[in-house]
Design a protein around this motif. Structure first.
Motif, PDB file in Angstrom:
ATOM      1  N   SER A 189      16.208  34.227  23.297  1.00 17.58           N
ATOM      2  CA  SER A 189      16.949  33.354  22.018  1.00 17.58           C
ATOM      3  C   SER A 189      16.066  33.622  20.669  1.00 17.58           C
ATOM      4  O   SER A 189      16.578  33.702  19.693  1.00 17.58           O
ATOM      5  CB  SER A 189      16.885  32.149  22.332  1.00 17.58           C
ATOM      6  N   LEU A 190      14.727  33.520  21.082  1.00 12.07           N
ATOM      7  CA  LEU A 190      13.915  33.746  19.679  1.00 12.07           C
ATOM      8  C   LEU A 190      13.980  35.144  18.970  1.00 12.07           C
ATOM      9  O   LEU A 190      13.914  35.448  17.970  1.00 12.07           O
ATOM     10  CB  LEU A 190      12.298  33.497  20.200  1.00 12.07           C
ATOM     11  N   ALA A 191      14.089  36.254  19.958  1.00 13.51           N
ATOM     12  CA  ALA A 191      14.181  37.552  19.546  1.00 13.51           C
ATOM     13  C   ALA A 191      15.392  38.033  18.731  1.00 13.51           C
ATOM     14  O   ALA A 191      15.396  38.852  18.141  1.00 13.51           O
ATOM     15  CB  ALA A 191      13.966  38.457  20.667  1.00 13.51           C
ATOM     16  N   PRO A 249      18.086  37.020  16.666  1.00 12.92           N
ATOM     17  CA  PRO A 249      18.405  37.097  15.363  1.00 12.92           C
ATOM     18  C   PRO A 249      17.764  38.144  14.625  1.00 12.92           C
ATOM     19  O   PRO A 249      18.588  38.414  13.743  1.00 12.92           O
ATOM     20  CB  PRO A 249      18.294  35.444  14.764  1.00 12.92           C
ATOM     21  N   TRP A 250      16.823  38.568  14.833  1.00 14.65           N
ATOM     22  CA  TRP A 250      15.932  39.494  14.060  1.00 14.65           C
ATOM     23  C   TRP A 250      16.502  41.020  14.247  1.00 14.65           C
ATOM     24  O   TRP A 250      15.659  41.942  13.645  1.00 14.65           O
ATOM     25  CB  TRP A 250      14.861  39.192  13.814  1.00 14.65           C
ATOM     26  N   ASP A 251      17.218  41.255  15.267  1.00 17.80           N
ATOM     27  CA  ASP A 251      17.307  42.527  15.965  1.00 17.80           C
ATOM     28  C   ASP A 251      18.653  42.996  15.944  1.00 17.80           C
ATOM     29  O   ASP A 251      19.515  42.303  16.662  1.00 17.80           O
ATOM     30  CB  ASP A 251      16.749  42.737  17.351  1.00 17.80           C
ATOM     31  N   ASP A 252      19.194  43.706  14.720  1.00 20.23           N
ATOM     32  CA  ASP A 252      20.659  44.053  14.497  1.00 20.23           C
ATOM     33  C   ASP A 252      21.289  45.096  15.341  1.00 20.23           C
ATOM     34  O   ASP A 252      22.428  45.553  15.412  1.00 20.23           O
ATOM     35  CB  ASP A 252      20.903  44.444  12.945  1.00 20.23           C
ATOM     36  N   ARG A 253      20.333  45.488  16.494  1.00 18.99           N
ATOM     37  CA  ARG A 253      20.864  46.383  17.422  1.00 18.99           C
ATOM     38  C   ARG A 253      21.812  45.862  18.452  1.00 18.99           C
ATOM     39  O   ARG A 253      22.607  46.371  19.358  1.00 18.99           O
ATOM     40  CB  ARG A 253      19.701  47.303  17.969  1.00 18.99           C
ATOM     41  N   TYR A 254      21.709  44.305  18.572  1.00 18.78           N
ATOM     42  CA  TYR A 254      22.394  43.703  19.741  1.00 18.78           C
ATOM     43  C   TYR A 254      23.651  43.368  19.263  1.00 18.78           C
ATOM     44  O   TYR A 254      23.902  43.006  18.076  1.00 18.78           O
ATOM     45  CB  TYR A 254      21.462  42.386  19.880  1.00 18.78           C
ATOM     46  N   ILE A 255      24.611  43.388  20.374  1.00 16.07           N
ATOM     47  CA  ILE A 255      26.057  43.100  20.229  1.00 16.07           C
ATOM     48  C   ILE A 255      26.471  42.072  20.777  1.00 16.07           C
ATOM     49  O   ILE A 255      27.440  41.493  20.749  1.00 16.07           O
ATOM     50  CB  ILE A 255      27.077  44.294  20.528  1.00 16.07           C
ATOM     51  N   GLY A 256      25.501  41.373  21.572  1.00 16.71           N
ATOM     52  CA  GLY A 256      25.963  40.339  22.405  1.00 16.71           C
ATOM     53  C   GLY A 256      24.675  39.905  23.416  1.00 16.71           C
ATOM     54  O   GLY A 256      23.601  40.539  23.743  1.00 16.71           O
ATOM     55  N   ALA A 257      24.679  38.681  24.137  1.00 14.95           N
ATOM     56  CA  ALA A 257      23.882  38.444  25.010  1.00 14.95           C
ATOM     57  C   ALA A 257      24.261  37.187  26.018  1.00 14.95           C
ATOM     58  O   ALA A 257      25.289  36.787  25.831  1.00 14.95           O
ATOM     59  CB  ALA A 257      22.702  37.574  24.135  1.00 14.95           C
ATOM     60  N   THR A 258      23.846  37.295  27.131  1.00 13.26           N
ATOM     61  CA  THR A 258      23.771  36.206  28.288  1.00 13.26           C
ATOM     62  C   THR A 258      22.563  35.479  28.431  1.00 13.26           C
ATOM     63  O   THR A 258      21.535  36.085  28.837  1.00 13.26           O
ATOM     64  CB  THR A 258      24.320  36.886  29.541  1.00 13.26           C
ATOM     65  N   LEU A 259      22.654  34.192  28.251  1.00 12.89           N
ATOM     66  CA  LEU A 259      21.477  33.539  28.684  1.00 12.89           C
ATOM     67  C   LEU A 259      21.544  32.613  29.757  1.00 12.89           C
ATOM     68  O   LEU A 259      22.584  31.594  29.574  1.00 12.89           O
ATOM     69  CB  LEU A 259      21.076  32.400  27.168  1.00 12.89           C
ATOM     70  N   ILE A 260      20.686  32.506  30.592  1.00 14.96           N
ATOM     71  CA  ILE A 260      21.045  32.093  31.939  1.00 14.96           C
ATOM     72  C   ILE A 260      20.000  30.854  31.976  1.00 14.96           C
ATOM     73  O   ILE A 260      18.678  31.093  31.905  1.00 14.96           O
ATOM     74  CB  ILE A 260      20.822  32.632  33.038  1.00 14.96           C
ATOM     75  N   VAL A 261      20.553  29.628  32.117  1.00 13.88           N
ATOM     76  CA  VAL A 261      19.540  28.231  31.907  1.00 13.88           C
ATOM     77  C   VAL A 261      18.280  28.483  31.085  1.00 13.88           C
ATOM     78  O   VAL A 261      16.985  28.397  31.546  1.00 13.88           O
ATOM     79  CB  VAL A 261      19.076  27.838  33.253  1.00 13.88           C
ATOM     80  N   PRO A 262      18.627  28.791  29.807  1.00 16.60           N
ATOM     81  CA  PRO A 262      17.541  29.003  28.820  1.00 16.60           C
ATOM     82  C   PRO A 262      16.588  27.900  28.664  1.00 16.60           C
ATOM     83  O   PRO A 262      16.834  26.666  28.380  1.00 16.60           O
ATOM     84  CB  PRO A 262      18.403  29.431  27.602  1.00 16.60           C
ATOM     85  N   SER A 263      15.221  28.443  28.473  1.00 18.78           N
ATOM     86  CA  SER A 263      14.060  27.446  28.064  1.00 18.78           C
ATOM     87  C   SER A 263      13.776  27.389  26.919  1.00 18.78           C
ATOM     88  O   SER A 263      14.429  28.083  25.716  1.00 18.78           O
ATOM     89  CB  SER A 263      12.971  27.769  29.178  1.00 18.78           C
ATOM     90  N   PHE A 264      12.905  26.630  26.382  1.00 15.16           N
ATOM     91  CA  PHE A 264      12.238  26.464  24.958  1.00 15.16           C
ATOM     92  C   PHE A 264      13.120  26.046  24.034  1.00 15.16           C
ATOM     93  O   PHE A 264      12.963  26.366  22.710  1.00 15.16           O
ATOM     94  CB  PHE A 264      11.499  27.640  24.706  1.00 15.16           C
ATOM     95  N   ARG A 306       7.536  24.389  16.300  1.00 20.87           N
ATOM     96  CA  ARG A 306       8.273  24.452  15.569  1.00 20.87           C
ATOM     97  C   ARG A 306       8.956  25.946  15.418  1.00 20.87           C
ATOM     98  O   ARG A 306      10.162  26.024  15.092  1.00 20.87           O
ATOM     99  CB  ARG A 306       8.504  23.467  14.152  1.00 20.87           C
ATOM    100  N   TRP A 307       8.241  26.820  15.414  1.00 24.06           N
ATOM    101  CA  TRP A 307       8.341  28.110  15.072  1.00 24.06           C
ATOM    102  C   TRP A 307       9.005  28.675  16.407  1.00 24.06           C
ATOM    103  O   TRP A 307       9.430  30.065  16.226  1.00 24.06           O
ATOM    104  CB  TRP A 307       7.042  28.928  14.777  1.00 24.06           C
ATOM    105  N   PHE A 308       8.995  28.060  17.387  1.00 22.05           N
ATOM    106  CA  PHE A 308       9.334  28.723  18.755  1.00 22.05           C
ATOM    107  C   PHE A 308      10.373  27.880  19.529  1.00 22.05           C
ATOM    108  O   PHE A 308      10.386  27.879  20.788  1.00 22.05           O
ATOM    109  CB  PHE A 308       8.140  28.932  19.639  1.00 22.05           C
ATOM    110  N   ASP A 309      11.372  27.380  18.800  1.00 21.64           N
ATOM    111  CA  ASP A 309      12.258  26.429  19.331  1.00 21.64           C
ATOM    112  C   ASP A 309      13.418  27.290  19.509  1.00 21.64           C
ATOM    113  O   ASP A 309      14.087  27.670  18.471  1.00 21.64           O
ATOM    114  CB  ASP A 309      12.627  25.429  18.451  1.00 21.64           C
ATOM    115  N   ALA A 310      13.881  27.517  20.622  1.00 19.97           N
ATOM    116  CA  ALA A 310      15.026  28.661  21.070  1.00 19.97           C
ATOM    117  C   ALA A 310      16.653  28.051  20.458  1.00 19.97           C
ATOM    118  O   ALA A 310      17.367  28.732  19.961  1.00 19.97           O
ATOM    119  CB  ALA A 310      15.275  28.830  22.433  1.00 19.97           C
ATOM    120  N   SER A 311      16.683  26.776  20.296  1.00 15.85           N
ATOM    121  CA  SER A 311      17.659  26.141  19.418  1.00 15.85           C
ATOM    122  C   SER A 311      17.849  26.500  18.232  1.00 15.85           C
ATOM    123  O   SER A 311      18.908  26.788  17.498  1.00 15.85           O
ATOM    124  CB  SER A 311      17.799  24.539  19.951  1.00 15.85           C
ATOM    125  N   SER A 312      16.674  26.322  17.232  1.00  8.98           N
ATOM    126  CA  SER A 312      16.547  26.713  16.018  1.00  8.98           C
ATOM    127  C   SER A 312      16.865  27.997  15.909  1.00  8.98           C
ATOM    128  O   SER A 312      17.646  28.552  14.994  1.00  8.98           O
ATOM    129  CB  SER A 312      15.113  26.482  15.527  1.00  8.98           C
TER     130      SER A 312
END
Length: 325
Positions: A195-197, A199-214, A247-253
């Motif tokens: 989740s942290l990584a 937004p900043w990598d435009d090579r991604y087209i999608g993701a699956t996050l399973i019971v995500p932490s942080f 605050r710099w490492f909140d996955a929801s932010s």
């Protein structure tokens, strides 16, 4: 008259109610934490710095699994630390998509192809410091030490470094298997750092996050759990200044800034990653595919069927976003 929830029946020996008194309705109402001022600027700086690092992947060994070529590789992480990972190549022909597939806080002992289509190449990075491939490399191995490593400095905090390492793992994958769009898969710890990584990598087209932490540290720090969050909670109680670093490492932010379709598998009951944090991550997503799991980090009646269905739905999500790209 009151009725016992399924969780009371499934987990009669649980030390506490890992629903934390929430229902699906209240969990869907938990708001992500707004990014602090300068959040995007700082992460974009880290992304620019990572672009200056040559992943320089080297194949150390080659094997096969399920008819696919499987290599153990070494590559440079965000600060130049040499890390190891597995790379999987398609059964035949060129890859149509690359999957970056992270793991939980226990590390990874072997690859898991359940969420990797036959036509995909994949990298299975192991986070710095964690077993088996990178135990003690670039960070301490014990979880209680790992999750606090560098917490006094955002530039050195281990969660940020692990997230930034994912950009280099993707570089290594594409260098070895060819240029393709990327899809991310991460569970628990891997869901959080992904989740942290993302937004900043435009090579991604999608993701699956399973019971995500942080996700949603206001919620995480307010409750007891059995996972790494408890270590962080105790540390922040003793060192309140650490809250500002988190605050710099909140996955929801971070997920409020993610532009690609994201599938989140979030649990109603979870003693290791409180559901409040998981749903805050989900609630931050713009184009969300949500699957609600009865429980996370636990086995329960029917859990194998639930996991199998989630894997099917996750693969279908990958195919949809690939078809739409």
């Amino acid at each position: 008259m009151t009725f016992a929830s399924p969780h009371d029946t499934w987990f009669p020996d649980a030390a506490f109610d890992a629903s934390y008194g929430h229902t699906l309705k209240t969990l869907r109402g938990i708001a992500p934490i707004a990014p602090p001022e300068g959040f995007a600027k700082r992460w974009m700086r880290w992304r620019d710095e990572a672009r200056q690092v040559d992943a320089a992947p080297v194949v150390l060994s080659v094997d096969s699994a399920a008819g696919r070529r499987v290599s153990v590789i070494e590559y440079s992480g965000a600060d130049g630390t040499r890390l190891r990972a597995w790379v999987v190549e398609p059964v035949s022909g060129a890859a149509r998509i690359g999957v970056v597939h992270s793991h939980g806080y226990g590390g990874r002992e072997a690859i898991d192809l359940a969420r990797v289509p036959d036509h995909a190449a994949a990298v299975f990075p192991v986070a710095r410091g964690l077993p088996t491939l990178n135990a003690g490399v670039g960070a301490p191995e014990p979880i209680a030490e790992h999750v606090l490593a560098g917490i006094d400095d955002p530039d050195r905090y281990v969660l940020g470094l692990c997230a930034r390492d994912l950009w280099l793992a993707a570089d290594a994958l594409l260098a070895l298997t060819g240029d393709t769009p990327l899809y991310y898969v991460g569970e628990s710890f891997g869901g959080g750092i992904g989740s942290l990584a993302l937004p900043w990598d435009d090579r991604y087209i999608g993701a699956t996050l399973i019971v995500p932490s942080f996700g949603q540290y206001d919620e995480r720090l307010a409750v007891h759990c059995l996972g790494s969050g408890e270590v962080v909670r105790a540390h922040v109680a003793a060192h309140p200044e650490a809250r500002e670093v988190l605050r710099w490492f909140d996955a929801s932010s971070s997920m409020t800034l993610t532009q690609v379709p994201v599938r989140v598998e979030a649990a109603l009951w979870d003693p290791y990653v409180p559901p409040q944090g998981q749903f805050a991550v989900a609630n931050a997503v713009g184009e969300l595919d949500l699957e609600v799991l009865p429980a996370g980090h636990a086995d329960y009646p029917g859990s194998e069927d639930v996991r199998a269905a989630a894997i099917r739905h996750g693969r279908a999500h990958l195919e949809r976003v690939l078809g739409a790209s």
